[in-house]
Design an enzyme around this catalytic site. Structure first.
Site, PDB file in Angstrom:
ATOM      1  N   SER A  19       0.751  -1.261   0.142  1.00 37.82           N
ATOM      2  CA  SER A  19       0.249  -0.120  -0.570  1.00 37.82           C
ATOM      3  C   SER A  19       0.922   1.139  -0.184  1.00 37.82           C
ATOM      4  CB  SER A  19      -0.815  -0.236   1.046  1.00 37.82           C
ATOM      5  OG  SER A  19      -0.347   0.455   2.579  1.00 37.82           O
ATOM      6  N   VAL A  44      -0.931   0.429  -6.437  1.00 38.76           N
ATOM      7  CA  VAL A  44      -0.681  -0.465  -8.204  1.00 38.76           C
ATOM      8  C   VAL A  44      -0.872   0.289  -9.294  1.00 38.76           C
ATOM      9  CG1 VAL A  44      -2.738  -1.505  -6.429  1.00 38.76           C
ATOM     10  CG2 VAL A  44      -3.853   0.410  -7.754  1.00 38.76           C
ATOM     11  N   LYS A  67     -13.132   5.091  -3.238  1.00 39.74           N
ATOM     12  CA  LYS A  67     -14.446   3.756  -3.202  1.00 39.74           C
ATOM     13  C   LYS A  67     -15.346   5.212  -2.621  1.00 39.74           C
ATOM     14  CE  LYS A  67     -13.503   3.040   2.017  1.00 39.74           C
ATOM     15  NZ  LYS A  67     -14.094   2.421   2.536  1.00 39.74           N
ATOM     16  N   LYS A 109     -21.805  -1.926  -5.177  1.00 41.88           N
ATOM     17  CA  LYS A 109     -22.339  -0.832  -6.301  1.00 41.88           C
ATOM     18  C   LYS A 109     -21.730  -0.740  -7.721  1.00 41.88           C
ATOM     19  CE  LYS A 109     -22.581   2.661  -2.172  1.00 41.88           C
ATOM     20  NZ  LYS A 109     -22.073   1.393  -1.427  1.00 41.88           N
ATOM     21  N   VAL A 151     -19.527  -3.100   8.196  1.00 41.54           N
ATOM     22  CA  VAL A 151     -19.919  -2.494   9.535  1.00 41.54           C
ATOM     23  C   VAL A 151     -18.224  -2.172   9.719  1.00 41.54           C
ATOM     24  CG1 VAL A 151     -21.283  -2.640  11.369  1.00 41.54           C
ATOM     25  CG2 VAL A 151     -21.562  -4.240   9.891  1.00 41.54           C
ATOM     26  N   SER A 153     -16.763   0.745   8.361  1.00 41.76           N
ATOM     27  CA  SER A 153     -15.174   0.446   7.546  1.00 41.76           C
ATOM     28  C   SER A 153     -15.323   2.035   7.301  1.00 41.76           C
ATOM     29  CB  SER A 153     -14.877  -0.087   6.402  1.00 41.76           C
ATOM     30  OG  SER A 153     -16.404   0.505   5.839  1.00 41.76           O
ATOM     31  N   GLU A 237     -26.117   7.952  -5.155  1.00 38.96           N
ATOM     32  CA  GLU A 237     -26.290   7.117  -4.318  1.00 38.96           C
ATOM     33  C   GLU A 237     -27.171   6.781  -4.346  1.00 38.96           C
ATOM     34  OE1 GLU A 237     -25.819   8.162   0.442  1.00 38.96           O
ATOM     35  OE2 GLU A 237     -27.524   9.075  -0.254  1.00 38.96           O
TER      36      GLU A 237
END
Ligand SMILES: NC(=O)c1ccc[n+]([C@@H]2O[C@H](COP(=O)([O-])OP(=O)(O)OC[C@H]3O[C@@H](n4cnc5c(N)ncnc54)[C@H](OP(=O)(O)O)[C@@H]3O)[C@@H](O)[C@H]2O)c1
Length: 313
Positions: A19, A44, A67, A109, A151, A153, A237
């Protein structure tokens, strides 16, 4: 959680964390001192660095992504570079290094996406599924795991509500009283990914059977005495999330605790996706079947949400 679980259950010769952020890695290094741990700073988007990081690696979980839905709308090319070009680089590095199995994380999504984040994750899904056709003589196989809200995150609704409550908010904002979401704990997500390494042949999109929540129930569970006020649905959304669309029903198999969306393209190596490498058997879903957060047979009630909230750090 993923690393903790790996170290508890297995005896890995080497775990490479890849990362960008040296601070997050520094903090992880304080917690995970097992000699098998390696920390690679890298992006990445950088194909060469990924190739270095995957040398001698057997299994890869690809989680890196941008995200945040509004940030992706505002910075589309950045999101495309990480989520799409990054996916392509992961695929090339894995094939070149003879990695055995790769699982890429996807999101609800990405099913019939209406925002850029979801669209980039759908492209990523497609890249990973199709990658099984470009492996040539290499042993590498690719699959995708798709699930809904994790939950607690980072950047999600639970920490958002918690902050408002601890800051003394007089009411909690609700975008739309009808809104529902899929709900999965981090440990369930980790367990599902690990189980699918044992199940995958290559080309599958695995979807767990997870419960839904009504956002009004979540707010009630976290702050039973606080009123709620409606702020309106935000751009990008959905009222309800979709995990499997009815168009996928023709090639979706139902297993005991999950679904498998089989690839719609033909593979050089023909697989039978109604059974898996772990010996489990599924059945084709009926035509028109779809799995959305509002038609889910399983909803968490307020007591279950409160128990989950107490158990979530
Ligand atoms: N959270 C959810 O509710 C949810 C639901 C469904 C699917 N997912 C998927 O699960 C994955 C992980 O999500 P998360 O919630 O754990 O997100 P997160 O907490 O933001 O973690 C993403 C990780 O990716 C790394 N990363 C980001 N860009 C990178 C890049 N260009 N190169 C290398 N590493 C990069 C970040 O580390 P650095 O900042 O150190 O680079 C971070 O550790 C994503 O693919 C997401 O789409 C999440």
């Amino acid at each position: 959680m993923f690393i903790r679980t790996l170290l508890q259950r297995y005896k890995p010769a080497r775990i490479v964390v890849f990362s960008r952020d040296e601070l997050k890695q520094f903090e992880m290094q304080q917690e995970f001192t097992d000699p098998c741990m390696r920390f690679f700073l890298g992006d990445v988007r950088d194909a060469d660095r990924l190739k270095q990081a995957m040398r001698g690696i057997d299994y890869v979980v690809h989680a890196a992504a941008l995200k945040q839905v509004p940030a992706a709308e505002y910075n589309p090319t950045e999101c495309i570079r990480t989520n799409v070009s990054g996916a392509e680089n992961v695929i090339s590095a894995a094939i070149e290094n003879g990695v055995e199995k790769v699982i890429a994380l996807s999101t609800d999504k990405a099913a019939s996406p209406i925002n850029l984040y979801g669209a980039t994750k759908l492209l990523s899904d497609k890249l990973f599924i199709a990658a099984n056709n470009i492996v040539g003589g290499h042993r590498t196989r690719f699959a995708v795991v798709r699930y809904g809200n994790v939950v607690g995150s980072r950047g999600s609704v639970v920490p958002f509500f918690r902050k408002l409550i601890s800051d003394g908010a007089q009411s909690l904002p609700i975008t739309d009283a009808r809104m529902t979401r899929f709900w999965i704990t981090l440990q369930q997500g980790v367990d599902f990914v690990l189980a699918n390494f044992g199940r995958m042949q290559g080309g599958e999109l695995f979807v767990p059977k997870i419960p839904s929540v009504r956002i009004t129930d979540l707010a009630r569970a976290m702050a039973p005495d606080l009123p709620q006020h409606i702020i309106g649905i935000r751009p990008g959304e959905k009222l309800h999330e979709l995990m499997i669309s009815s168009d996928d029903s023709f090639h979706t198999y139902e297993f005991a605790d999950h679904y498998v969306i089989a690839p719609s393209i033909t593979f050089i190596v023909k697989h039978g996706y109604e059974s898996n490498e772990a010996g489990e058997t599924g059945v084709l879903t009926p035509e028109g079947f779809y799995f959305a957060s509002d038609n889910n047979p399983q909803f968490l009630d307020i007591a279950e949400l409160q128990a989950l909230d107490r158990a979530t750090p």
